[in-house]
Design a protein around this motif. Structure first.
Motif, PDB file in Angstrom:
ATOM      1  N   UNK A 110     -17.093 -27.452   9.360  1.00  0.00           N
ATOM      2  CA  UNK A 110     -15.635 -26.892   9.421  1.00  0.00           C
ATOM      3  C   UNK A 110     -15.022 -26.570   8.141  1.00  0.00           C
ATOM      4  N   UNK A 111     -15.983 -26.321   7.140  1.00  0.00           N
ATOM      5  CA  UNK A 111     -15.478 -25.921   5.884  1.00  0.00           C
ATOM      6  C   UNK A 111     -14.570 -27.237   5.152  1.00  0.00           C
ATOM      7  N   UNK A 168     -12.827 -20.817   5.271  1.00  0.00           N
ATOM      8  CA  UNK A 168     -14.483 -21.023   5.158  1.00  0.00           C
ATOM      9  C   UNK A 168     -15.071 -20.800   6.582  1.00  0.00           C
ATOM     10  N   UNK A 169     -16.378 -20.515   6.894  1.00  0.00           N
ATOM     11  CA  UNK A 169     -16.838 -20.506   8.072  1.00  0.00           C
ATOM     12  C   UNK A 169     -16.911 -21.609   8.951  1.00  0.00           C
ATOM     13  N   UNK A 202     -15.652 -16.827  11.257  1.00  0.00           N
ATOM     14  CA  UNK A 202     -15.253 -16.756   9.731  1.00  0.00           C
ATOM     15  C   UNK A 202     -14.106 -16.120   9.592  1.00  0.00           C
ATOM     16  N   UNK A 203     -12.908 -16.423   9.363  1.00  0.00           N
ATOM     17  CA  UNK A 203     -11.685 -15.642   9.147  1.00  0.00           C
ATOM     18  C   UNK A 203     -11.854 -14.964   7.697  1.00  0.00           C
ATOM     19  N   UNK A 204     -12.221 -13.622   7.724  1.00  0.00           N
ATOM     20  CA  UNK A 204     -12.504 -13.149   6.357  1.00  0.00           C
ATOM     21  C   UNK A 204     -11.144 -12.862   5.758  1.00  0.00           C
ATOM     22  N   UNK A 205     -10.059 -12.391   6.588  1.00  0.00           N
ATOM     23  CA  UNK A 205      -8.898 -12.210   5.736  1.00  0.00           C
ATOM     24  C   UNK A 205      -7.706 -12.604   6.598  1.00  0.00           C
ATOM     25  N   UNK A 212      -2.208 -16.351   4.000  1.00  0.00           N
ATOM     26  CA  UNK A 212      -1.443 -17.539   4.741  1.00  0.00           C
ATOM     27  C   UNK A 212      -2.197 -18.823   4.573  1.00  0.00           C
ATOM     28  N   UNK A 213      -3.481 -19.003   4.273  1.00  0.00           N
ATOM     29  CA  UNK A 213      -4.193 -20.184   3.937  1.00  0.00           C
ATOM     30  C   UNK A 213      -3.770 -20.562   2.280  1.00  0.00           C
TER      31      UNK A 213
END
Length: 557
Positions: free
Chosen positions: A223-224, A393-394, A432-435, A439-440
């Protein structure tokens, strides 16, 4: 006249005898102070407005609140005070710890945070789910199609019947070949009519019954860092709620102690004012007796009467304050609505404080839960920042699915789809949220500021704790000196009143001297009580400032 003087002095000595010891003050460790209670003066005369109470020993029901917290009293007898019970300070603290609504809310919040932690820890294990559906389908479009086919079949049957009637009505040919062909056409037409009628009879919209069940096993492999960070957030929240329960317990002990001392102070003030009324009444009787013998003037009688009136008014005020302080203590204890709580213990000087100022400060900085709460809040923000950063992270997970299907069809025939079947699927998912538009990183920046805020509040809380310790310590020392001064002053006031009465009885003093001496005696008694309770309050505040633990081996935190 000598007999009268002797009676005045003897009565005075019996009415105002008080004993207090005088002890030297030490900067670091004051010596033990005797805890002899202040003796209660029994008044010989009370105003008509006073009510003589006989406090009873409390029962378990007296100190137990209504278990239905949503029920409010609707009748006057449900809120009418029917009994006054006397309890010790220890009993008051124990009762408050059982009944305090604030403490119960904090304990419920602790249990809630513990449940939230268990929920977060469940992410460490795979999830296993089952899903099933049972359905019965009868298609509306199928019903329309059946109706259309039925109309077409009926039309074909009608045409066949007309053709059959035409064949039957035609004359039989003499030629054998023609006769054979006619008979063959007739048989074919009859067969087509029979087949059309059979198709019409069999034409129907059949329903379908199906059962579909599936088992799904899922587990997040990676979970990164979000999963352990969130678990730690909830663990720190549990720790913070535990510290909050401890803080409320310590503050509750201080609040109850101060409220108990308020009741003691009010009780002593009533005693002092009652004694003042008694002495003023005795002085008025003596002055009136002397006035009848021509040894006192009318002005002396009026001044004495005014003194009695003032003392009576002060007694009424003291009795009102006594009632208010008792009700305030009863509210803090959350006891039964029909009882009023009073103090069973007399005013006495509490035990000495054996730690130096510097030792007290260090002890407070080590043990105060407020500092630990700020550290827990800092840890929460640190782990929330980790969880926010993990959003970029993925996420890797695995799954396994097993499916069972049962299908039933009302249509006859072996070629219709029906029966049982099963299947499965296994695999791995990567997300994987690349962009995310930043927000993060923004959430992580917020938590970074929260960390700085917690560190600043930690330093601010430490400074406030030191100030609390110093203030309580200085108040403790000053009130101990005041106790010594007030004790000596009380002895002088008693001696001055005795001398003033002797001089007035002998005709060489003034009645104003007696009145002034009585006022100074009342003030001296009040000063001694307030100095004693001031010392006790300062000691309670100092215990709170250093997180005093009563059950520790040396009796201090």
């Amino acid at each position: 006249m000598k007999c009268l003087n002797f009676g005045i002095i003897a009565g005075l000595n019996a009415a105002i005898a008080l004993q207090f010891g005088i002890y030297p003050v030490q900067a670091q460790s004051p010596p033990p102070v005797p805890s002899a209670p202040l003796p209660t003066l029994q008044p010989s005369v009370q105003p008509k407005t006073s009510v003589v109470e006989a406090p009873a020993t409390p029962s378990a029901a007296d100190l137990t609140p209504n278990p239905n917290r949503l029920q409010l009293p609707t009748e006057t007898n449900q809120v009418e005070v029917q009994k006054t019970v006397a309890i010790t300070l220890k009993q008051a603290i124990e009762t408050a710890q059982r009944n305090s609504l604030t403490l119960q809310v904090a304990q419920a919040q602790l249990r809630r945070s513990q449940a939230a932690l268990r929920e977060a820890e469940a992410a460490l294990y795979p999830t296993f789910s089952f899903q099933a559906s049972l359905s019965r389908d009868l298609s509306a479009s199928g019903d329309i199609a059946v109706q259309a086919t039925e109309r077409q079949t009926r039309q074909q049957i009608t045409q066949g019947e007309a053709a059959l009637r035409g064949l039957l009505a035609s004359p039989s040919p003499t030629d054998p070949l023609s006769a054979f062909l006619q008979r063959n056409s007739l048989l074919q037409t009859q067969a087509q009519l029979a087949q059309g009628q059979a198709s019409l009879d069999a034409l129907k919209n059949y329903g379908t019954t199906s059962f579909n069940g599936s088992f799904l096993l899922e587990y997040a492999l990676y979970t990164g860092g979000q999963r352990p960070a969130l678990i730690q957030v909830f663990a720190e929240q549990v720790r913070q709620n535990q510290l909050e329960v401890e803080r409320i317990l310590e503050q509750l002990q201080l609040d109850i102690t101060n409220a108990y001392y308020d009741v003691q102070s009010a009780n002593e003030q009533v005693r002092i004012e009652t004694a003042a009324v008694t002495e003023a009444t005795r002085s008025l009787d003596n002055t009136e007796a002397l006035s009848k013998n021509g040894l006192a003037t009318r002005l002396d009688v009026l001044n004495t009467q005014v003194q009695l009136d003032n003392a009576s008014q002060q007694l009424v005020v003291a009795q009102t304050q006594q009632q208010v302080s008792r009700r305030r203590l009863s509210r803090l204890l959350n006891s039964s609505a029909t009882i009023t709580v009073t103090a069973a213990e007399p005013v006495k000087l509490a035990e000495p404080w054996t730690l130096s100022l510097e030792e007290s400060i260090v002890q407070a900085l080590k043990k105060r839960v407020e500092l630990q709460q700020q550290l827990a809040q800092r840890n929460i923000s640190i782990n929330q920042r980790k969880a926010a950063e993990a959003a970029l992270r993925p996420l890797v997970g695995v799954f396994a699915n097993y499916n069972v299907l049962a299908l039933g069809n009302d249509a006859p025939g072996e070629a219709v789809s029906r029966g049982w079947g099963d299947g499965y699927s296994v695999g791995m998912r990567v997300q994987w949220k690349l962009y995310d538009g930043g927000a993060a990183r923004a959430r992580a920046a917020q938590e970074t500021e929260n960390i700085a805020i917690a560190e600043t509040r930690f330093a601010e809380t430490g400074q406030q704790i030191r100030l609390d310790v110093e203030q309580s310590y200085f108040n403790l020392q000053s009130n101990l000196k005041n106790v010594q001064t007030a004790t000596a002053s009380l002895n002088r006031a008693k001696e001055a009143l005795r001398a003033a009465r002797v001089r007035f009885g002998a005709g060489v003093g003034l009645q104003n001297d007696v009145l002034d001496a009585e006022s100074r005696l009342t003030q001296a008694e009040g000063n001694l009580v307030q100095a004693t309770l001031g010392y006790n309050r300062a000691l309670a505040a100092l215990k709170r400032a250093v997180s005093w633990v009563e059950s520790s081996p040396n009796g201090q935190g």
